[in-house]
Scaffold this motif. Sequence first.
Motif, PDB file in Angstrom:
ATOM      1  N   PRO A 142      42.278  46.348  53.132  1.00 30.10           N
ATOM      2  CA  PRO A 142      40.929  45.743  53.250  1.00 30.10           C
ATOM      3  C   PRO A 142      39.813  46.711  52.918  1.00 30.10           C
ATOM      4  O   PRO A 142      38.780  46.310  52.357  1.00 30.10           O
ATOM      5  CB  PRO A 142      40.873  45.296  54.717  1.00 30.10           C
ATOM      6  N   HIS A 202      32.333  53.533  51.952  1.00 34.02           N
ATOM      7  CA  HIS A 202      33.779  53.380  51.883  1.00 34.02           C
ATOM      8  C   HIS A 202      34.443  54.654  51.362  1.00 34.02           C
ATOM      9  O   HIS A 202      35.597  54.942  51.696  1.00 34.02           O
ATOM     10  CB  HIS A 202      34.129  52.186  50.996  1.00 34.02           C
ATOM     11  N   LEU A 214      33.861  46.739  58.250  1.00 33.78           N
ATOM     12  CA  LEU A 214      34.728  46.052  57.301  1.00 33.78           C
ATOM     13  C   LEU A 214      34.415  44.556  57.317  1.00 33.78           C
ATOM     14  O   LEU A 214      33.763  44.050  58.239  1.00 33.78           O
ATOM     15  CB  LEU A 214      36.202  46.281  57.645  1.00 33.78           C
ATOM     16  N   ALA A 215      34.900  43.839  56.322  1.00 34.49           N
ATOM     17  CA  ALA A 215      34.634  42.407  56.233  1.00 34.49           C
ATOM     18  C   ALA A 215      35.191  41.665  57.440  1.00 34.49           C
ATOM     19  O   ALA A 215      34.668  40.623  57.843  1.00 34.49           O
ATOM     20  CB  ALA A 215      35.234  41.847  54.939  1.00 34.49           C
ATOM     21  N   SER A 216      36.252  42.199  58.030  1.00 33.88           N
ATOM     22  CA  SER A 216      36.863  41.562  59.197  1.00 33.88           C
ATOM     23  C   SER A 216      36.000  41.687  60.442  1.00 33.88           C
ATOM     24  O   SER A 216      36.298  41.082  61.464  1.00 33.88           O
ATOM     25  CB  SER A 216      38.221  42.203  59.465  1.00 33.88           C
ATOM     26  N   ALA A 258      39.570  46.889  49.183  1.00 32.28           N
ATOM     27  CA  ALA A 258      39.008  45.661  48.679  1.00 32.28           C
ATOM     28  C   ALA A 258      37.484  45.648  48.870  1.00 32.28           C
ATOM     29  O   ALA A 258      36.735  45.249  47.986  1.00 32.28           O
ATOM     30  CB  ALA A 258      39.626  44.459  49.387  1.00 32.28           C
ATOM     31  N   ALA A 259      37.027  46.112  50.038  1.00 27.51           N
ATOM     32  CA  ALA A 259      35.596  46.174  50.299  1.00 27.51           C
ATOM     33  C   ALA A 259      34.919  47.163  49.363  1.00 27.51           C
ATOM     34  O   ALA A 259      33.790  46.940  48.911  1.00 27.51           O
ATOM     35  CB  ALA A 259      35.343  46.562  51.751  1.00 27.51           C
ATOM     36  N   ASN A 308      44.651  49.744  57.493  1.00 23.90           N
ATOM     37  CA  ASN A 308      43.418  49.173  56.953  1.00 23.90           C
ATOM     38  C   ASN A 308      43.070  49.600  55.538  1.00 23.90           C
ATOM     39  O   ASN A 308      41.980  49.302  55.058  1.00 23.90           O
ATOM     40  CB  ASN A 308      42.242  49.515  57.881  1.00 23.90           C
TER      41      ASN A 308
END
Length: 442
Positions: free
Chosen positions: A432, A349, A332-334, A435-436, A429
Amino acid sequence: MGTRKHTAGLLGLALLLAGPAFAGPPELDAAIDAYLEKDYSEIALIRRYADAGEADALAIIGQAYLYGMGYARDQDLGVTYLTRAAEAGDWPAAVQLSRIYAYGDAGQVKDEAKSAEFAVLAAKLGDPAGPRRLSQMPRDLVIAAGGGAYLSPAPVDAAPAPVQTTAPEPAAPSGESTILARARAGSPDAARLLARFCLRQNQCPSTRAEAHDLLVAAARKDPSAATTLGAIYRDGVWGGTPQMVAAAQWIGYAFELGLESAQYMLEDLPRDAVREAGKEHILIQLEARDRVAVAAAASSHPSGAAPPPGQLAASLADAIFDRAPTPDPVPLASGQRFAILADTPLSPHGDAAASCLLVIEKELDTGRSELAETALLQAAANAYRSLVNDPTRNGGLDRDAVTMAVISHEFALRQRPSSAPTALDCRRNYVPLLAAASGDKP
C-alpha cells in the motif's frame, strides 16, 4: 548477496543504496547491476550465465521467477533456480531456501528436515550466522542433515572429523572436477567455490593443500577470493585454529584492491590483529572519512541559525545533533499512520521507505526469524530501495541527495530507535505504501 552491515557508517549507506556487490565476469556484473536497478533488459544474458552454472546468475534468476521481477512469476521455477544457486556455492540462496521450507512459503510444502538440510549447506558454504541459525533448529534434524559439528556442545558422534593428510579424501560432488579444472586454469570464482567444498566441507577432488594454494593464487589478484581466504583463516578452517592476523592481512588486501565492502569484515576482527597485520590505517582512514562527512554537513548549518527549509545539509545536521522533533507519521490511504524516522527532502513516502529500508536491513542483519522469513523481508527491502532511488516517487532527488537523506534517517535511528516503524509493519505495508507513492510528484 552476502552478509553486510548496512548501518556501520556513511560508506555502509552508500553500499546499501547501491545493492550487493558481485564478483564475476564484467558483463555479468553490469547486467546484475542493471537488474538490481529494475532494468531487466539484460536478463537474457544473466540467464545464459545461470544456465552455465554461475552461482550469482542462478540466484538472480531464482529471484526473478520467485517474485515476478523480469519474468512471469513462477515460484516452483524460482525455487529450482535458487536450489541450483545453493548447490553452486551461494550460501544466501541456501539460507533463503531453508526459510522457504521452514514456513512452507513460495508454494512449497513445509518441510523442517529439508529446511535443516539447506541451513547446514549454508553454514558449510560460509554463512556467518550459520551456527547460531542451526542452534535454533531441532537438534536431531540438524545432526541428520550433517550439521552436528556446528552444534554446541557437540555430541561425540557429531564432532568434526580430523583432517587427514595421507589417506584419500572424500569424493567431490558431481561436477566438481570441472570446478577444479577451472580453478587450475586461473578462475578466481572456481577457486573460491573449490575452497568452499574442499576446505569447509572436506569434499576434495584433489587435496586440501591444492585447494588452499589455488585460493591463495586467486586472492593475489581477485578481491573476492582474498575475502574468502581471509574468512577461512578467521574461522580456523585452515590450520585448525583461527588465524586473525592472516585474516586481517587478506581482508585488508581485498579492500586495497577495491572491494569496499571488505571494510565490514575488517571491522569485525580484533583491532590488535588488524594492527599487527599492518592494516589499521584502513580503519583509521574510514573513521576519518566518516568524521569529515559529518563535519561537512554540520558546518553548512551554523549553530543557532535557523536552517533554510528543505536544505539537505540542515536535515542531516538536525539528525546528527538530534535537534529535530520526531516527525509526524505519514498517512496511508487505509487511514493508518506510518511512523518515520526523519523529515528530509525526500517525499513523505520516500521518508517512509528510507526508514523501513534501514529497519528491515537491521532486522536481516540480526538473523532473527520470529517476525517473518528472510525472503519476505528481502522482498520488502528491495521494493523500498526501488522507491527511495526513483526520482519520480522520492521527491525528485538525485542519487547523492538520496544518500544524504538516508543518512539522516540512519542517525535518527541510532539516537531514537523507539520512533522507528517496526520491521513487521514495514513488511506488511510496503505494497500500500508503494501504491500511495505512485502519486508523488518531484
